[in-house]
Design a protein around this motif. Structure first.
Motif, PDB file in Angstrom:
ATOM      1  N   VAL A 203      -3.549  78.625  61.619  1.00  0.00           N
ATOM      2  CA  VAL A 203      -3.653  78.121  60.235  1.00  0.00           C
ATOM      3  C   VAL A 203      -3.794  76.587  60.266  1.00  0.00           C
ATOM      4  O   VAL A 203      -4.699  76.016  59.661  1.00  0.00           O
ATOM      5  N   ALA A 204      -2.876  75.952  61.045  1.00  0.00           N
ATOM      6  CA  ALA A 204      -2.917  74.477  61.130  1.00  0.00           C
ATOM      7  C   ALA A 204      -4.219  74.005  61.759  1.00  0.00           C
ATOM      8  O   ALA A 204      -4.786  72.984  61.346  1.00  0.00           O
ATOM      9  N   ILE A 205      -4.717  74.774  62.749  1.00  0.00           N
ATOM     10  CA  ILE A 205      -5.963  74.379  63.435  1.00  0.00           C
ATOM     11  C   ILE A 205      -7.127  74.422  62.444  1.00  0.00           C
ATOM     12  O   ILE A 205      -7.925  73.483  62.328  1.00  0.00           O
ATOM     13  N   GLU A 206      -7.179  75.520  61.669  1.00  0.00           N
ATOM     14  CA  GLU A 206      -8.287  75.655  60.717  1.00  0.00           C
ATOM     15  C   GLU A 206      -8.204  74.593  59.627  1.00  0.00           C
ATOM     16  O   GLU A 206      -9.189  73.955  59.273  1.00  0.00           O
ATOM     17  N   LYS A 207      -6.992  74.404  59.140  1.00  0.00           N
ATOM     18  CA  LYS A 207      -6.798  73.443  58.041  1.00  0.00           C
ATOM     19  C   LYS A 207      -7.202  72.024  58.453  1.00  0.00           C
ATOM     20  O   LYS A 207      -7.827  71.288  57.685  1.00  0.00           O
ATOM     21  N   SER A 208      -6.860  71.676  59.687  1.00  0.00           N
ATOM     22  CA  SER A 208      -7.118  70.290  60.124  1.00  0.00           C
ATOM     23  C   SER A 208      -8.503  70.136  60.762  1.00  0.00           C
ATOM     24  O   SER A 208      -8.958  69.025  60.994  1.00  0.00           O
ATOM     25  N   GLY A 209      -9.136  71.258  61.092  1.00  0.00           N
ATOM     26  CA  GLY A 209     -10.435  71.210  61.784  1.00  0.00           C
ATOM     27  C   GLY A 209     -10.261  70.778  63.234  1.00  0.00           C
ATOM     28  O   GLY A 209     -11.172  70.197  63.848  1.00  0.00           O
TER      29      GLY A 209
ATOM     30  N   ASN B 176       4.991  72.894  70.796  1.00  0.00           N
ATOM     31  CA  ASN B 176       5.500  71.661  70.178  1.00  0.00           C
ATOM     32  C   ASN B 176       4.517  70.515  70.383  1.00  0.00           C
ATOM     33  O   ASN B 176       4.240  69.741  69.473  1.00  0.00           O
ATOM     34  N   LEU B 177       3.982  70.418  71.609  1.00  0.00           N
ATOM     35  CA  LEU B 177       3.088  69.285  71.913  1.00  0.00           C
ATOM     36  C   LEU B 177       1.764  69.408  71.154  1.00  0.00           C
ATOM     37  O   LEU B 177       1.270  68.423  70.586  1.00  0.00           O
ATOM     38  N   VAL B 178       1.201  70.626  71.141  1.00  0.00           N
ATOM     39  CA  VAL B 178      -0.083  70.808  70.447  1.00  0.00           C
ATOM     40  C   VAL B 178       0.115  70.637  68.938  1.00  0.00           C
ATOM     41  O   VAL B 178      -0.698  70.001  68.250  1.00  0.00           O
ATOM     42  N   ASP B 179       1.236  71.193  68.451  1.00  0.00           N
ATOM     43  CA  ASP B 179       1.543  71.082  67.023  1.00  0.00           C
ATOM     44  C   ASP B 179       1.640  69.606  66.613  1.00  0.00           C
ATOM     45  O   ASP B 179       1.073  69.177  65.601  1.00  0.00           O
ATOM     46  N   ASN B 180       2.343  68.799  67.438  1.00  0.00           N
ATOM     47  CA  ASN B 180       2.448  67.359  67.154  1.00  0.00           C
ATOM     48  C   ASN B 180       1.075  66.697  67.196  1.00  0.00           C
ATOM     49  O   ASN B 180       0.766  65.838  66.370  1.00  0.00           O
ATOM     50  N   ALA B 181       0.267  67.098  68.185  1.00  0.00           N
ATOM     51  CA  ALA B 181      -1.060  66.493  68.321  1.00  0.00           C
ATOM     52  C   ALA B 181      -1.909  66.768  67.079  1.00  0.00           C
ATOM     53  O   ALA B 181      -2.711  65.932  66.657  1.00  0.00           O
ATOM     54  N   ILE B 182      -1.712  67.942  66.487  1.00  0.00           N
ATOM     55  CA  ILE B 182      -2.460  68.247  65.243  1.00  0.00           C
ATOM     56  C   ILE B 182      -1.865  67.450  64.078  1.00  0.00           C
ATOM     57  O   ILE B 182      -2.570  66.831  63.292  1.00  0.00           O
ATOM     58  N   LYS B 183      -0.504  67.480  64.061  1.00  0.00           N
ATOM     59  CA  LYS B 183       0.201  66.877  62.914  1.00  0.00           C
ATOM     60  C   LYS B 183       0.004  65.357  62.827  1.00  0.00           C
ATOM     61  O   LYS B 183      -0.271  64.819  61.759  1.00  0.00           O
ATOM     62  N   PHE B 184       0.125  64.672  63.965  1.00  0.00           N
ATOM     63  CA  PHE B 184       0.071  63.203  63.927  1.00  0.00           C
ATOM     64  C   PHE B 184      -1.363  62.689  64.118  1.00  0.00           C
ATOM     65  O   PHE B 184      -1.611  61.790  64.908  1.00  0.00           O
ATOM     66  N   SER B 185      -2.280  63.326  63.357  1.00  0.00           N
ATOM     67  CA  SER B 185      -3.674  62.888  63.471  1.00  0.00           C
ATOM     68  C   SER B 185      -3.965  61.875  62.362  1.00  0.00           C
ATOM     69  O   SER B 185      -3.240  61.783  61.370  1.00  0.00           O
ATOM     70  N   ASP B 186      -5.064  61.149  62.566  1.00  0.00           N
ATOM     71  CA  ASP B 186      -5.445  60.131  61.592  1.00  0.00           C
ATOM     72  C   ASP B 186      -6.503  60.720  60.666  1.00  0.00           C
ATOM     73  O   ASP B 186      -6.458  61.908  60.373  1.00  0.00           O
ATOM     74  N   LYS B 187      -7.488  59.889  60.310  1.00  0.00           N
ATOM     75  CA  LYS B 187      -8.528  60.407  59.413  1.00  0.00           C
ATOM     76  C   LYS B 187      -9.429  61.406  60.111  1.00  0.00           C
ATOM     77  O   LYS B 187      -9.879  62.390  59.545  1.00  0.00           O
TER      78      LYS B 187
ATOM     79  N   SER C  72      -1.008  67.514  80.981  1.00  0.00           N
ATOM     80  CA  SER C  72      -1.112  66.507  79.925  1.00  0.00           C
ATOM     81  C   SER C  72      -1.698  67.128  78.665  1.00  0.00           C
ATOM     82  O   SER C  72      -2.525  68.043  78.741  1.00  0.00           O
ATOM     83  N   VAL C  73      -1.206  66.643  77.535  1.00  0.00           N
ATOM     84  CA  VAL C  73      -1.753  67.047  76.231  1.00  0.00           C
ATOM     85  C   VAL C  73      -2.178  65.747  75.546  1.00  0.00           C
ATOM     86  O   VAL C  73      -1.344  64.922  75.188  1.00  0.00           O
ATOM     87  N   ARG C  74      -3.504  65.570  75.442  1.00  0.00           N
ATOM     88  CA  ARG C  74      -4.034  64.319  74.868  1.00  0.00           C
ATOM     89  C   ARG C  74      -4.540  64.556  73.459  1.00  0.00           C
ATOM     90  O   ARG C  74      -5.084  65.631  73.179  1.00  0.00           O
ATOM     91  N   ASP C  75      -4.396  63.529  72.634  1.00  0.00           N
ATOM     92  CA  ASP C  75      -4.978  63.658  71.294  1.00  0.00           C
ATOM     93  C   ASP C  75      -5.622  62.339  70.881  1.00  0.00           C
ATOM     94  O   ASP C  75      -5.480  61.328  71.583  1.00  0.00           O
ATOM     95  N   ASN C  76      -6.327  62.382  69.770  1.00  0.00           N
ATOM     96  CA  ASN C  76      -6.986  61.162  69.261  1.00  0.00           C
ATOM     97  C   ASN C  76      -6.290  60.701  67.985  1.00  0.00           C
ATOM     98  O   ASN C  76      -6.916  60.151  67.098  1.00  0.00           O
ATOM     99  N   GLY C  77      -4.961  60.962  67.921  1.00  0.00           N
ATOM    100  CA  GLY C  77      -4.224  60.730  66.674  1.00  0.00           C
ATOM    101  C   GLY C  77      -3.750  59.303  66.475  1.00  0.00           C
ATOM    102  O   GLY C  77      -4.309  58.351  67.043  1.00  0.00           O
TER     103      GLY C  77
ATOM    104  N   GLU D   6      -0.850  54.188  72.569  1.00  0.00           N
ATOM    105  CA  GLU D   6      -0.827  52.920  71.833  1.00  0.00           C
ATOM    106  C   GLU D   6      -1.228  53.233  70.399  1.00  0.00           C
ATOM    107  O   GLU D   6      -2.014  54.168  70.167  1.00  0.00           O
ATOM    108  N   PRO D   7      -0.704  52.448  69.448  1.00  0.00           N
ATOM    109  CA  PRO D   7      -1.036  52.742  68.053  1.00  0.00           C
ATOM    110  C   PRO D   7      -2.557  52.808  67.839  1.00  0.00           C
ATOM    111  O   PRO D   7      -3.300  51.988  68.380  1.00  0.00           O
ATOM    112  N   GLN D   8      -2.961  53.802  67.093  1.00  0.00           N
ATOM    113  CA  GLN D   8      -4.371  54.039  66.731  1.00  0.00           C
ATOM    114  C   GLN D   8      -5.267  54.394  67.916  1.00  0.00           C
ATOM    115  O   GLN D   8      -6.484  54.480  67.772  1.00  0.00           O
ATOM    116  N   LYS D   9      -4.690  54.610  69.082  1.00  0.00           N
ATOM    117  CA  LYS D   9      -5.550  54.928  70.232  1.00  0.00           C
ATOM    118  C   LYS D   9      -5.238  56.305  70.808  1.00  0.00           C
ATOM    119  O   LYS D   9      -5.549  56.585  71.970  1.00  0.00           O
TER     120      LYS D   9
END
Ligand code: ADP
Length: 376
Positions: A228-234, A258-269, A288-293, A343-346
């Motif tokens: 659900v969260a994946i679809e909602k956030s794209g 927990n890690l993937v959920d956070n990576a979805i949750k703490f995303s930017d635009k 490693s679990v990387r995100d662009n958040g 780092e913030p925004q990175k």
């Protein structure tokens, strides 16, 4: 050294000294009559303390000098200065023996002291570790009992505030409506916190035995749970080949989720782009679990792994602040460590390690997971 052993050595030394003295008195040359006293000095090595060594050195020297006067005169072809030099050499050998034995004993004593200090330090360390373990398990027990026993009254508060809200909503004034909704919200939040605390306290005590667990398959379950969260956030979640590890399947599932959920949750635009990978390094898997958040300021990199530590208000990003503390604990139970690079925004990269366990070599290619995740 035992008292009897010491007495025996003293007796041998006295007998040997008398023997050397008699030999010296019977030997006309008197050339090196005092040298054998050095043997008595060496024997004192086996006696405690330094005083026996000095005593044997002094006695040996006195007897060497007396021997010079009492032993038969040297043959006429041996000059007196040769005899004197030989006697002086004997004294030199005796006192070299004294210096050697005392220095050697000092070195041994220092080593013994260092070893004692090391043993004491080890003992203290063990004592502190035991104390830490005990206080940790007491804390764990406390957290468990507190959260477990709090659940019951909280359930009551929660259900009655909900009942109050259902029955009396819009029957009282607007202030009352607002107060009731705060109470319901507060009770729900407290229930979530207590549930989280309970699961945190159960990680070590209620963990399951380790079994071969396919992390690739786990990620599949995580995707399904979070669809659900994946679809909602794209969100787009990609991964490298993930290994089979020895672990508690339901806890590993919680860790990844927990890690993937956070990576979805703490995303930017931007829509979340998440990549999960694993690399074998020095006998352990580094995941490693990387995100662009939104990223995390380095000053908070350690704090976020502590229980109930959050960097944002619950209105901004929902959560209880316990997810990463649970991740850290699960990883520690598996013998690994956790850290973050961000780092913030990175964006952020959360890392954790799991020791490479012993399992069937072909298991890496053919996933054979049997674990069930119903407990999660
Ligand atoms: P929660 O998600 O409930 O807030 P966590 O323990 O999972 O609690 O995370 C603690 C804090 O760490 C979060 O509040 C957030 O500030 C930060 N954080 C965790 N994961 C990420 C991430 N992927 N990107 C940015 N910040 C994160």
């Amino acid at each position: 050294m035992k008292q009897n052993g010491a007495k025996q050595f003293i007796l041998y030394s006295v007998l040997l000294t008398i023997g050397i003295f008699i030999f010296d008195l019977l030997t006309p040359l008197g050339i090196a009559g005092g040298v054998p006293y050095a043997a008595v000095v060496l024997i004192s090595f086996y006696l405690p303390g330094q005083h026996y060594t000095f005593a044997s050195g002094i006695v040996g020297s006195i007897l060497t000098i007396i021997g010079f006067f009492l032993s038969p005169p040297a043959p006429s072809n041996v000059e007196l200065w040769i005899v004197l030099i030989n006697r002086s050499l004997a004294l030199f050998v005796i006192w070299s023996g004294v210096v050697f034995v005392t220095k050697y004993k000092q070195a041994i004593e220092q080593r013994r002291k260092a070893e004692d200090a090391f043993k004491q330090a080890n003992k203290d360390l063990k004592k502190y570790t035991d104390e830490l373990k005990r206080s940790n398990s007491e804390l764990e027990q406390f957290a468990y009992v507190a959260s477990h026993d709090l659940q019951e009254p909280l359930r009551m508060v929660s259900s009655f505030t909900q009942l109050l809200s259902k029955r009396y909503k819009d029957k009282l004034d607007t202030d009352a409506n607002e107060f009731i909704s705060y109470a319901v919200e507060g009770a729900n939040r407290m229930q979530r916190l207590i549930n989280d605390l309970l699961s945190y306290s159960r990680i070590n005590t209620k963990g399951r035995p380790f079994e071969e667990t396919d992390c690739g398959e786990i990620l599949g379950h995580v995707r399904a749970n979070l669809h659900v969260a994946i679809e909602k956030s794209g969100a787009l979640i990609t991964n490298d080949h993930l290994p089979i590890v020895m672990g508690d399947a339901s806890q590993l599932m919680r860790l990844f989720q927990n890690l993937v959920d956070n990576a979805i949750k703490f995303s930017d635009k931007e829509a979340p782009r998440i990549h999960v990978s694993a690399e074998a390094k020095d006998n352990e898997w580094v995941f490693s679990v990387r995100d662009n958040g939104i990223g995390i300021d380095p000053q908070y990199h350690e704090r976020i792994f502590l229980i109930f530590q959050r960097l944002h208000g619950k209105e901004e990003y929902p959560g209880t602040g316990i997810g990463l503390a649970i991740c850290k604990r699960i990883v520690e139970r598996h013998g690994g460590k956790t850290w973050v690079e961000s780092e913030p925004q990175k964006g952020s990269a959360f890392y954790f390690t799991i020791p490479i366990g012993v399992h069937k070599s072909d298991a890496l290619i053919a996933p054979i997971i049997k674990a069930d995740y119903t407990d999660y």
